[in-house]
Enzyme design. Structure first.
Site, PDB file in Angstrom:
ATOM      1  N   GLU A 185       0.737  -1.192   0.020  1.00  0.00           N
ATOM      2  CA  GLU A 185       0.039   0.044   0.211  1.00  0.00           C
ATOM      3  C   GLU A 185       0.717   1.326  -0.141  1.00  0.00           C
ATOM      4  O   GLU A 185       0.799   2.215  -0.899  1.00  0.00           O
ATOM      5  CB  GLU A 185      -0.740   0.061   1.211  1.00  0.00           C
ATOM      6  CG  GLU A 185      -2.028  -1.043   1.252  1.00  0.00           C
ATOM      7  CD  GLU A 185      -3.020  -1.030  -0.132  1.00  0.00           C
ATOM      8  OE1 GLU A 185      -3.127  -0.007  -0.621  1.00  0.00           O
ATOM      9  OE2 GLU A 185      -3.571  -2.010  -0.179  1.00  0.00           O
ATOM     10  N   TYR A 196      -6.152   6.773   3.864  1.00  0.00           N
ATOM     11  CA  TYR A 196      -6.143   5.570   2.990  1.00  0.00           C
ATOM     12  C   TYR A 196      -5.269   4.437   3.350  1.00  0.00           C
ATOM     13  O   TYR A 196      -6.052   3.464   3.265  1.00  0.00           O
ATOM     14  CB  TYR A 196      -5.621   6.212   1.249  1.00  0.00           C
ATOM     15  CG  TYR A 196      -5.427   4.982   0.608  1.00  0.00           C
ATOM     16  CD1 TYR A 196      -6.505   4.267  -0.109  1.00  0.00           C
ATOM     17  CD2 TYR A 196      -4.262   4.097   0.397  1.00  0.00           C
ATOM     18  CE1 TYR A 196      -6.376   3.161  -0.735  1.00  0.00           C
ATOM     19  CE2 TYR A 196      -4.117   2.972  -0.161  1.00  0.00           C
ATOM     20  CZ  TYR A 196      -5.202   2.391  -0.829  1.00  0.00           C
ATOM     21  OH  TYR A 196      -5.152   1.328  -1.446  1.00  0.00           O
ATOM     22  N   ASP A 209      -9.409   6.391  -2.365  1.00  0.00           N
ATOM     23  CA  ASP A 209      -8.285   6.875  -3.382  1.00  0.00           C
ATOM     24  C   ASP A 209      -8.748   7.546  -4.894  1.00  0.00           C
ATOM     25  O   ASP A 209      -9.954   7.716  -4.830  1.00  0.00           O
ATOM     26  CB  ASP A 209      -7.311   5.512  -3.752  1.00  0.00           C
ATOM     27  CG  ASP A 209      -8.035   4.674  -4.719  1.00  0.00           C
ATOM     28  OD1 ASP A 209      -9.291   4.609  -4.736  1.00  0.00           O
ATOM     29  OD2 ASP A 209      -7.323   4.016  -5.468  1.00  0.00           O
TER      30      ASP A 209
END
Length: 368
Positions: free
Chosen positions: A55, A138, A156
């Site tokens: 991520e 996020y 996102d």
DNA sequence: AAAGCGGGGAC
DNA sequence: GTCCCAGCTTT
């Protein structure tokens, strides 16, 4: 004006529908995801460390770009402890070419915090994750939902686009207030049963079907309920305020070469290219000439101009070459942006901590 | 709210 | 060329 009024109307309407429409939406999108999802390497693990790694690397970066870096990092640093114990110079070296180098420094710092303060185990909830360096709303939501099955939402660029179209919502997806608006939508819709898959399915749809330019609505599992599709507005959504154009800036680079080495300057730890090595840059040609004279270096004419565009700067680097033995460091006065000079092996060892810009300058000076 | 922060793929 | 990508931090 009128657009904003319409967006609010849609928002209200959808909140009243979500209780009824949510289950159908979940079934349709998750069934599609189960069949169509790409076999990304981090989808084969449930290790929070690996999920977090993927991520952070994926922030503002395409998935296909990330994959080789993800494999490299997991091989070099299979656990959060091995990453925490590595020198930050090595971490920056493996990150070389991926961009936004602050991410690598924060990755390293977070690994050290997880080891020191959490005994090597990642925090399991979104709020605690968000307090770690480089983990924002996020990334915290992604790790919490994918690794720990917390019903936390993520927003996102993909999710903004999918929601803007699904609800024909022209809220500005780039303004902080608009982002907050889409986070509320995401909170209201996140799946309780499969939150990680739901979040990934939204992003997968945005990346492969509900694309920015020409959405492939014929392939979309949500086409029949998409409000922008029925309104004919899909191509105009989401509404995003323009980003500022990169500002032009010019520098002169000096490549000091010995037969098997090159002189590189180390940038200070923070800011642009923080902690990386590069041929020293000078803000004007006279500054370069004076520095070269003090170091008794004879420099030739410019070898050419390297052009390199960043998100906020359009750089033009006039590149010069000089020769020096480098057994002793030449007394080259460089700017305050640098903290040290190094004589580095040439060609550069694999995984040297340099930017793509530095590689371009070195290629022009030493490979032609 | 705006700016700083990389690099590259798709069109 | 333009757009924007599984964004976060600082000012």
């Amino acid at each position: 004006m009128s657009g904003k009024t319409r967006a609010l109307t849609n928002a209200e309407k959808n909140q009243s529908e979500s209780a009824l429409g949510g289950a159908r939406l979940h079934r349709a999108l998750l069934a599609w995801f189960d069949v169509e999802k790409r076999p990304l390497p981090w989808r084969a693990t449930s290790d929070p460390y690996a999920i977090w790694m993927s991520e952070v690397m994926s922030q503002q970066t395409r998935v296909e770009t990330v994959i080789p870096y993800y494999e490299k990092f997991l091989t070099a640093y299979p656990t959060v402890r091995t990453l925490a114990e590595a020198p930050v110079e090595d971490v920056l070296g493996l990150w070389s070419g991926l961009g936004y180098y602050r991410r690598a420094r924060m990755l390293h710092r977070t690994a050290q915090e997880v080891v020191a303060r959490h005994d090597g185990a990642f925090p399991r909830d979104k709020a605690a994750l968000e307090s770690l360096p480089g983990i924002g709303p996020y990334t915290a939501g992604a790790v919490a939902s994918i690794a720990f099955q917390e019903p936390a939402s993520v927003v996102d660029g993909n999710v903004v686009r999918v929601f803007a179209r699904l609800f024909n919502d022209d809220t500005d997806g780039r303004a902080p207030a608009g982002l907050a608006h889409f986070r509320k939508r995401a909170d209201a819709l996140v799946s309780a049963d499969r939150p990680g898959d739901w979040n990934q399915a939204l992003m997968e749809l945005g990346a492969t079907v509900c694309t920015p330019r020409e959405p492939r609505c014929l392939l979309c599992p949500l086409a029949t309920v998409c409000e922008a599709r029925s309104a004919g507005t899909a191509r105009d959504l989401p509404r995003l305020t323009k980003k500022a154009k990169p500002v032009a800036a010019a520098f002169d680079a000096l490549v000091v070469a010995a037969p098997n080495r090159v002189l590189l300057a180390e940038r200070k730890a923070d800011g642009l290219f923080g902690g990386l090595l590069e041929p020293p840059l000078f803000d004007t040609a006279p500054t370069l000439l004076e520095a070269a004279q003090q170091a008794r270096l004879a420099i030739g004419d410019s070898l050419g101009i390297v052009q390199h565009t960043l998100s906020h700067r359009k750089l033009s680097i006039a590149t010069h070459r000089a020769v020096h033995v480098l057994d002793v460091m030449p007394p080259l006065p460089v700017s305050g942006a640098y903290v040290a000079l190094h004589a580095v092996e040439w060609p550069l060892p694999k995984d040297t901590r340099v930017s793509t810009l530095a590689r371009k300058i070195l290629a022009l000076a030493l490979e032609t």
